[in-house]
Scaffold this motif. Structure first.
Motif, PDB file in Angstrom:
ATOM      1  N   SER A 273       0.708  -1.083  -0.003  1.00  0.00           N
ATOM      2  CA  SER A 273       0.082  -0.036  -0.071  1.00  0.00           C
ATOM      3  C   SER A 273       0.866   1.298  -0.038  1.00  0.00           C
ATOM      4  N   GLU A 274       2.013   1.197   0.957  1.00  0.00           N
ATOM      5  CA  GLU A 274       2.968   2.383   0.889  1.00  0.00           C
ATOM      6  C   GLU A 274       3.322   2.483  -0.583  1.00  0.00           C
ATOM      7  N   GLU A 275       3.873   1.444  -1.158  1.00  0.00           N
ATOM      8  CA  GLU A 275       4.562   1.528  -2.482  1.00  0.00           C
ATOM      9  C   GLU A 275       3.504   2.282  -3.513  1.00  0.00           C
ATOM     10  N   LEU A 276       2.152   1.706  -3.401  1.00  0.00           N
ATOM     11  CA  LEU A 276       1.227   2.266  -4.247  1.00  0.00           C
ATOM     12  C   LEU A 276       0.839   3.828  -4.172  1.00  0.00           C
ATOM     13  N   LEU A 277       0.997   4.053  -2.832  1.00  0.00           N
ATOM     14  CA  LEU A 277       0.753   5.563  -2.534  1.00  0.00           C
ATOM     15  C   LEU A 277       1.885   6.294  -3.131  1.00  0.00           C
TER      16      LEU A 277
ATOM     17  N   GLU B 177       3.514   5.574  -5.549  1.00  0.00           N
ATOM     18  CA  GLU B 177       3.487   5.490  -7.097  1.00  0.00           C
ATOM     19  C   GLU B 177       2.557   6.610  -7.411  1.00  0.00           C
ATOM     20  N   TYR B 178       1.479   6.585  -6.473  1.00  0.00           N
ATOM     21  CA  TYR B 178       0.510   7.555  -6.822  1.00  0.00           C
ATOM     22  C   TYR B 178       0.660   9.117  -6.790  1.00  0.00           C
ATOM     23  N   ASP B 179       1.575   9.280  -5.926  1.00  0.00           N
ATOM     24  CA  ASP B 179       2.051  10.436  -5.622  1.00  0.00           C
ATOM     25  C   ASP B 179       2.978  10.890  -6.626  1.00  0.00           C
ATOM     26  N   ARG B 180       3.646   9.914  -7.469  1.00  0.00           N
ATOM     27  CA  ARG B 180       4.590  10.105  -8.258  1.00  0.00           C
ATOM     28  C   ARG B 180       3.927  10.476  -9.549  1.00  0.00           C
ATOM     29  N   LEU B 181       2.760   9.537  -9.995  1.00  0.00           N
ATOM     30  CA  LEU B 181       2.105   9.827 -10.862  1.00  0.00           C
ATOM     31  C   LEU B 181       1.332  11.326 -10.947  1.00  0.00           C
ATOM     32  N   LEU B 182       0.754  11.898  -9.624  1.00  0.00           N
ATOM     33  CA  LEU B 182       0.209  12.987  -9.687  1.00  0.00           C
ATOM     34  C   LEU B 182       1.203  14.033  -9.911  1.00  0.00           C
ATOM     35  N   GLU B 183       2.575  14.069  -9.484  1.00  0.00           N
ATOM     36  CA  GLU B 183       3.596  14.783  -9.996  1.00  0.00           C
ATOM     37  C   GLU B 183       3.706  14.970 -11.401  1.00  0.00           C
ATOM     38  N   ASP B 184       3.716  13.869 -12.062  1.00  0.00           N
ATOM     39  CA  ASP B 184       4.084  13.609 -13.452  1.00  0.00           C
ATOM     40  C   ASP B 184       2.882  14.431 -14.064  1.00  0.00           C
ATOM     41  N   ASN B 185       1.570  14.240 -13.577  1.00  0.00           N
ATOM     42  CA  ASN B 185       0.375  14.699 -14.397  1.00  0.00           C
ATOM     43  C   ASN B 185       0.514  16.270 -14.135  1.00  0.00           C
ATOM     44  N   GLN B 186       0.936  16.706 -12.934  1.00  0.00           N
ATOM     45  CA  GLN B 186       0.867  18.081 -12.870  1.00  0.00           C
ATOM     46  C   GLN B 186       2.004  18.713 -13.869  1.00  0.00           C
ATOM     47  N   ILE B 187       3.041  17.992 -14.016  1.00  0.00           N
ATOM     48  CA  ILE B 187       4.240  18.507 -14.771  1.00  0.00           C
ATOM     49  C   ILE B 187       3.624  18.344 -16.055  1.00  0.00           C
ATOM     50  N   LEU B 188       3.028  17.329 -16.811  1.00  0.00           N
ATOM     51  CA  LEU B 188       2.416  17.369 -18.069  1.00  0.00           C
ATOM     52  C   LEU B 188       1.460  18.500 -18.292  1.00  0.00           C
ATOM     53  N   GLN B 189       0.616  18.582 -17.339  1.00  0.00           N
ATOM     54  CA  GLN B 189      -0.449  19.797 -17.474  1.00  0.00           C
ATOM     55  C   GLN B 189       0.297  21.133 -17.546  1.00  0.00           C
ATOM     56  N   THR B 190       1.293  21.369 -16.705  1.00  0.00           N
ATOM     57  CA  THR B 190       2.042  22.585 -16.904  1.00  0.00           C
ATOM     58  C   THR B 190       2.641  22.798 -18.493  1.00  0.00           C
TER      59      THR B 190
END
Length: 218
Positions: free
Chosen positions: A192-196, A198-211
């Motif tokens: 679960s911690e690893e998934l979290l 990974e989720y945080d990393r994906l959110l950061e990547d998503n924000q970077i892509l949006q920017t």
């Protein structure tokens, strides 16, 4: 005197026969009468009568000897001396038999009383023996009951030991399952911690892509 001695002699003979042979309740009546005769003033009276009869017996014997000595000296016995000699002889014989029967009756009464007491003692001893046998039987029954109870308790203890062993085995299995479940929960927590992460990393990547997308449009 002779008639009275005959009467006493017959009475003593009847008492002696009654004591020697049990004829209905006559022996018990004779024993009770002799018991009463030997209590209170009875013994003193009997001794007085015995002494008196002994004195009369001695007097009769002395008279017999005197008549015999006088006849020996004279060489003949007169008819009067013969009558006196026979009379004294009969009296002495009757008195002797009377005293002898009185002694026999006294001894019979004494030994019968001892025999009765011994029988009572034997009966009481037999009753005590029977009571002891009954108590021994009860003790054996109690001992058998106790042995059965002890046997049942041993069986119950053995059954409890088996149940305790089973419970120990079940407890060991539960502990193993708990350890396995704990390991599984730990693994799930790590996943679960690893998934979290990974989720945080994906959110950061998503924000970077949006920017980058907004910058590219502008």
């Amino acid at each position: 005197m002779i008639q009275l001695l005959f009467l006493v002699l017959f009475a003593e003979g009847a008492v002696a026969l009654t004591l020697m042979w049990k004829i209905g309740p006559l022996r018990e009546l004779a024993m009770r009468g002799l018991d009463q005769l030997k209590t209170g003033k009875g013994p003193a009276t009997v001794k007085t009568l015995a002494c008196t009869m002994s004195v009369i017996l001695a007097s009769s014997v002395a008279s017999i000897l005197k008549i015999q000595n006088r006849g020996a000296k004279l060489g003949t016995v007169t008819p009067m001396d013969q009558v006196l000699w026979r009379t004294h002889l009969v009296e002495a014989s009757l008195i002797g038999y009377t005293l002898f029967l009185a002694l026999v009756i006294d001894r019979l009464h004494h030994y019968l009383r001892k025999l009765i007491n011994l029988r009572r003692t034997v009966n009481s001893s037999q009753e005590e023996v029977e009571n002891l046998k009954k108590e021994q039987q009860r003790f054996k029954e109690k001992e058998e009951t106790s042995l059965n109870e002890i046997k049942e308790l041993h069986e119950e203890v053995a059954s409890l030991k088996e149940r305790l062993q089973k419970l120990k085995l079940e407890s060991a299995e539960h502990e193993k399952r708990a350890e396995t479940a704990e390991v599984h929960v730990t693994a799930l927590q790590k996943q679960s911690e690893e998934l979290l992460l990974e989720y945080d990393r994906l959110l950061e990547d998503n924000q970077i892509l949006q920017t980058q997308a907004l910058a590219f449009r502008g």
